[in-house]
Design an enzyme around this catalytic site. Sequence first.
Site, mmCIF file in Angstrom:
data_model
loop_
_atom_site.group_PDB
_atom_site.id
_atom_site.type_symbol
_atom_site.label_atom_id
_atom_site.label_comp_id
_atom_site.label_asym_id
_atom_site.label_seq_id
_atom_site.Cartn_x
_atom_site.Cartn_y
_atom_site.Cartn_z
ATOM 1 C CE LYS A 1 -3.440 2.250 2.879
ATOM 2 N NZ LYS A 1 -4.305 2.128 4.056
ATOM 3 C CD GLU B 1 9.589 -5.895 6.842
ATOM 4 O OE1 GLU B 1 9.281 -4.790 6.332
ATOM 5 O OE2 GLU B 1 9.517 -6.119 8.062
ATOM 6 C CD GLU C 1 -1.272 -4.460 11.655
ATOM 7 O OE1 GLU C 1 -1.910 -4.168 10.634
ATOM 8 O OE2 GLU C 1 -0.082 -4.816 11.616
ATOM 9 C CE LYS D 1 6.386 -0.850 9.968
ATOM 10 N NZ LYS D 1 5.386 -0.152 9.174
HETATM 11 O O1 F6P Z 1 3.654 -2.697 9.655
HETATM 12 C C1 F6P Z 1 2.322 -3.062 9.631
HETATM 13 C C2 F6P Z 1 1.714 -2.783 8.283
HETATM 14 O O2 F6P Z 1 1.550 -1.419 8.121
HETATM 15 C C3 F6P Z 1 0.409 -3.522 8.110
HETATM 16 O O3 F6P Z 1 -0.662 -2.865 8.649
HETATM 17 C C4 F6P Z 1 0.372 -3.683 6.636
HETATM 18 O O4 F6P Z 1 -0.540 -4.658 6.246
HETATM 19 C C5 F6P Z 1 1.802 -4.061 6.361
HETATM 20 O O5 F6P Z 1 2.548 -3.263 7.241
HETATM 21 C C6 F6P Z 1 2.283 -3.884 4.957
HETATM 22 O O6 F6P Z 1 2.183 -2.555 4.537
HETATM 23 P P1 F6P Z 1 2.304 -2.154 3.028
HETATM 24 O O7 F6P Z 1 1.198 -2.794 2.270
HETATM 25 O O8 F6P Z 1 2.227 -0.658 3.000
HETATM 26 O O9 F6P Z 1 3.646 -2.644 2.526
#
Ligand code: F6P
Length: 547
Positions: free
Chosen positions: A209, A215, A355, A514
């Site tokens: 998102k 990662e 969460e 993080k």
């Molecule tokens: O760190 C938690 C989080 O923000 C989750 O809520 C989310 O699903 C995940 O990381 C991955 O986030 P993104 O889709 O922005 O990579």
Amino acid sequence: MSNFELKSTSCWQNLQKHYNEEMQTVHLRDLFKNENRFNEFSVSDDNIGITFDYSKNIINSKTFKLLMDFAKEAKINEYAKKMVSGEKINWTEKRAVLHTVLRNRSNNPVCVDGKDVMPQINAVLSKMRKFSNDLRAGKWTGFTGKRITNVVNVGIGGSDLGPKMVCEALKYYADVVNVHFVSNIDGADIYEVLKKLNPQTTLFIIASKTFTTLETITNALTAKQWLIDQLGDKAVVNHFVALSANVKKVKEFGIDENNMFEFWDFVGGRYSLWSAIGLSICCYIGFEKFVELLEGAYYIDQHFLNTPYEKNIPIIMAVLGFWYNNFFNASTCAVLPYSQYLHRFAAYLQQGEMESNGKTIDFENNRINYQTGPIIWGEPGTNGQHSFYQLLHQGTKFIPCDFIGYINPVKKVGDHHEKLMANYFAQTEALAFGLTREQVIANLNQAGFSQDDMKVLTNHKIFDGNRPTNSILISSLTAKTLGALIALYEHKVFTQGIIWRINSFDQWGVELGKVLANVILPELKNGSKNPHDSSTENLIKIFNSNK
Ligand code: F6P
């Protein structure tokens, strides 16, 4: 209302009194003397093919009424309507919470900031349909003209757990494309996936998102380099697509905007499998099945919004969880699907529930003084029976469990399904009713044990019972019933969030780790130093001097 006042409300106080005076000591054996119990405490919906039996819970008619009073006082339905109509109920991030609009099969307008969002949702769905159809038909090819046979979803959290769980659950319906999921920043994850794949026939779906998640971006860069090393720069456009709410970052990464499938701020990560994040599902089992998944969820959305509290499955699931969490002090809840296909379901729900409801600050931004979201865990039956069920039956912990089972198997294999389901039914019966001292003695006598052996064994063989379970019995595992099942849990989590008066839609608790990892990373890479406590400092020292 402050925290203290919530616990002082008459609804809470009535439940507390009822628990203290009646329910704390009652046993399911006695409650089942009421022969009408199953009829009183179960809901069946033949249209979707789901029976929810909650009769094996430590409740009576009065408990149920008091729990319903609590839910009504909490105005669940009012809040649910706020959610589905696009109000910004995620107040700490100033966002609407509209995963329901992604599966709004009525297509009725839903507005965010005064603008109907249905056209953009439909446009992305059309783009997903075209892309997945083309890919599956061999029309979208790799750089060298070869058909794509393997899709790798690179994402983490909500950009991994939902699509992965669904692909596993509906794997029976998969045909022409294989899917793989890479999530962990541990290089082992991507290494083990890539070593089996041919770049010419592999497509990477970079799912994030924010498109900033360490990662995912690290794994995506490794995947890109792997592809470029073998096929050259120009191949990226045929082999990389992005699912994101951040166009700018997607472009910076080097993915063509035309190859981006958008979703929006009003879709929380852990609620995003219904959005573009479902693209791997479409590639794996086809767009039509993805639509069935949406339809199943939409059906439950309507049920949640329009069914009276007393027959509303997610509300009942939620208040029962509240009852155990806040009055019986249950700190965990096991989810036990009797389906190997659902082997990732508990892992998926861990994010969905923990969460969402692992929070300590209330609607008025005050610290709360009662328990919120429980620890969610589980494994498919019957595997769990041979590992942790001992503790469920005879341990000292009180663990309410959800048992999920199917009437018809996806694929009949000999008599496996009857054997599986015999266990499904037996376990909830055993947990509820146990085995009394008298029954144990009678059994031992009948088996011819000596008096000495009986003295040793009797206590060990008693099952106290009175361990509550819900049974969710579903006609068969289809995309539609899976969509419905997921939505039931989503709305349960929503309802509990309102009951506990917390924001189920932010996740500030994942931030600190993080930030600290970013401080530590240069210390591991180039030996730079930052102040730490003596434990962390010495661990880093040992790591650096032995690597
Ligand atoms: O760190 C938690 C989080 O923000 C989750 O809520 C989310 O699903 C995940 O990381 C991955 O986030 P993104 O889709 O922005 O990579």
